[in-house]
Design an enzyme around this catalytic site. Structure first.
Site, short mmCIF file in Angstrom:
data_model
loop_
_atom_site.label_atom_id
_atom_site.label_comp_id
_atom_site.label_asym_id
_atom_site.label_seq_id
_atom_site.Cartn_x
_atom_site.Cartn_y
_atom_site.Cartn_z
N LYS A 55 33.46 36.93 17.75
CA LYS A 55 32.88 38.27 17.72
C LYS A 55 33.33 39.07 18.95
O LYS A 55 33.88 38.50 19.90
CB LYS A 55 31.36 38.13 17.62
CG LYS A 55 30.91 37.42 16.33
CD LYS A 55 29.40 37.26 16.28
CE LYS A 55 28.96 36.55 14.99
NZ LYS A 55 27.48 36.39 14.92
N HIS B 37 31.19 33.42 14.57
CA HIS B 37 30.69 33.29 13.19
C HIS B 37 31.36 32.11 12.51
O HIS B 37 32.55 31.86 12.75
CB HIS B 37 31.00 34.57 12.40
CG HIS B 37 30.84 34.39 10.91
ND1 HIS B 37 29.64 34.53 10.28
CD2 HIS B 37 31.74 34.03 9.94
CE1 HIS B 37 29.79 34.27 8.98
NE2 HIS B 37 31.05 33.97 8.75
N GLU C 120 34.53 34.96 2.17
CA GLU C 120 34.82 35.62 3.44
C GLU C 120 36.32 35.65 3.74
O GLU C 120 36.84 36.65 4.24
CB GLU C 120 34.04 34.93 4.57
CG GLU C 120 32.53 35.15 4.42
CD GLU C 120 31.70 34.25 5.34
OE1 GLU C 120 32.28 33.46 6.12
OE2 GLU C 120 30.45 34.35 5.28
N ASN D 56 26.00 36.25 19.97
CA ASN D 56 26.18 34.79 19.85
C ASN D 56 27.64 34.36 19.60
O ASN D 56 27.92 33.29 19.07
CB ASN D 56 25.21 34.20 18.83
CG ASN D 56 25.39 34.72 17.43
OD1 ASN D 56 26.36 35.44 17.15
ND2 ASN D 56 24.49 34.36 16.52
N TYR E 48 28.24 40.97 5.79
CA TYR E 48 26.83 40.62 6.07
C TYR E 48 25.88 41.19 5.01
O TYR E 48 24.71 41.44 5.31
CB TYR E 48 26.43 41.14 7.46
CG TYR E 48 26.93 40.27 8.61
CD1 TYR E 48 26.62 38.91 8.68
CD2 TYR E 48 27.69 40.82 9.64
CE1 TYR E 48 27.07 38.12 9.74
CE2 TYR E 48 28.13 40.04 10.70
CZ TYR E 48 27.82 38.69 10.75
OH TYR E 48 28.25 37.91 11.80
P1 DAT Z 1 24.55 32.67 11.57
O1 DAT Z 1 25.49 33.60 12.31
O2 DAT Z 1 24.10 31.54 12.44
O3 DAT Z 1 25.10 32.22 10.24
P2 DAT Z 1 22.83 34.46 10.05
O4 DAT Z 1 23.84 34.41 8.97
O5 DAT Z 1 21.41 34.20 9.71
O6 DAT Z 1 23.20 33.50 11.28
O7 DAT Z 1 22.87 35.90 10.73
C1 DAT Z 1 24.11 36.53 10.97
C2 DAT Z 1 24.07 37.19 12.33
O8 DAT Z 1 23.05 38.20 12.36
C3 DAT Z 1 23.73 36.26 13.48
O9 DAT Z 1 24.85 35.54 13.96
C4 DAT Z 1 23.20 37.22 14.51
C5 DAT Z 1 22.45 38.25 13.65
N1 DAT Z 1 21.03 37.90 13.54
C6 DAT Z 1 20.49 36.94 12.74
N2 DAT Z 1 19.16 36.87 12.89
C7 DAT Z 1 18.86 37.82 13.82
C8 DAT Z 1 17.64 38.26 14.45
N3 DAT Z 1 16.46 37.71 14.13
N4 DAT Z 1 17.73 39.24 15.38
C9 DAT Z 1 18.89 39.81 15.70
N5 DAT Z 1 20.07 39.45 15.16
C10 DAT Z 1 20.05 38.47 14.24
MG MG Z 2 25.53 33.33 8.49
#
Ligand code: DAT
Ligand code: MG
Length: 167
Positions: free
Chosen positions: A11, A133, A144, A130, A51
């Site tokens: 990212k 991805h 994707e 974070n 997303y």
């Molecule tokens: P991951 O990236 O671990 O697959 P995800 O698909 O649930 O997690 O979410 C995609 C991204 O969205 C994640 O990397 C960061 C953001 N995100 C997820 N939950 C969040 C939250 N509660 N607050 C802020 N950003 C969040």
């Molecule tokens: Mg995810």
């Protein structure tokens, strides 16, 4: 037969913080091979499509702003095997293939909860920053990769390490 592939993306914070080499290195050292790799400035509509499952979340707009705020590094990771049939029939379907394994290397979504030794556990502190991805299922990996890479951008090759990684 098809081989399981994972879409991995560094990212914008990972790129800005100079972590590109460190992050790619972790996947390489594990034994995954790169099948695609590019630096890319993501348009808003692509970020929204990527997303789309999160579009109703309160953090969706800031997530899209973050992902489009600077270049990302797009990767396709693959695990070469001596016999593709073996990995398809046993490992990938049990969820122990490249997709699930890459998620383990990446660690929990919230970096403060991610285990030390994982990318997020070692290199990040906040969910909204974070650094990396990884696809959450083989089907999403396929979806994707088709979103982020054009035909012809992926490279067909086989790593010389294969016989030293898989028996
Ligand atoms: P991951 O990236 O671990 O697959 P995800 O698909 O649930 O997690 O979410 C995609 C991204 O969205 C994640 O990397 C960061 C953001 N995100 C997820 N939950 C969040 C939250 N509660 N607050 C802020 N950003 C969040
Ligand atoms: Mg995810």
């Amino acid at each position: 037969p098809e081989v399981e592939q994972s879409y991995i993306m560094i990212k914008p914070d990972g790129v800005q913080r100079g972590l590109v080499g460190e992050i790619i290195s972790r996947f390489e050292k594990k034994g995954f091979s790169l099948k695609g790799l590019k630096l890319f400035r993501c348009p808003k509509d692509l970020a929204q499509e990527h997303y789309k499952d999160l579009k109703d979340k309160p953090f969706f707009p800031t997530l899209i702003d973050y992902i489009t705020s600077g270049p990302v590094v797009c990767m396709v990771c693959i695990l070469f095997t001596a016999t593709y049939f073996v990995i398809l029939s046993c490992k990938a379907w049990e969820g122990a293939g490249v997709v699930a394994s890459a998620r383990k290397l990446i660690g929990a979504t919230n970096p403060l909860q991610a285990e030390p030794g994982t990318i997020r556990g070692d290199l990040a502190v906040q969910t909204g920053r974070n650094v990396v991805h990884g696809s959450d299922s083989p089907d999403n990996g396929k979806r994707e990769i088709a979103l982020w890479f054009k035909e012809g951008e992926l490279c067909q090759w086989e790593s010389v390490q294969t016989p030293w990684l898989v028996e």
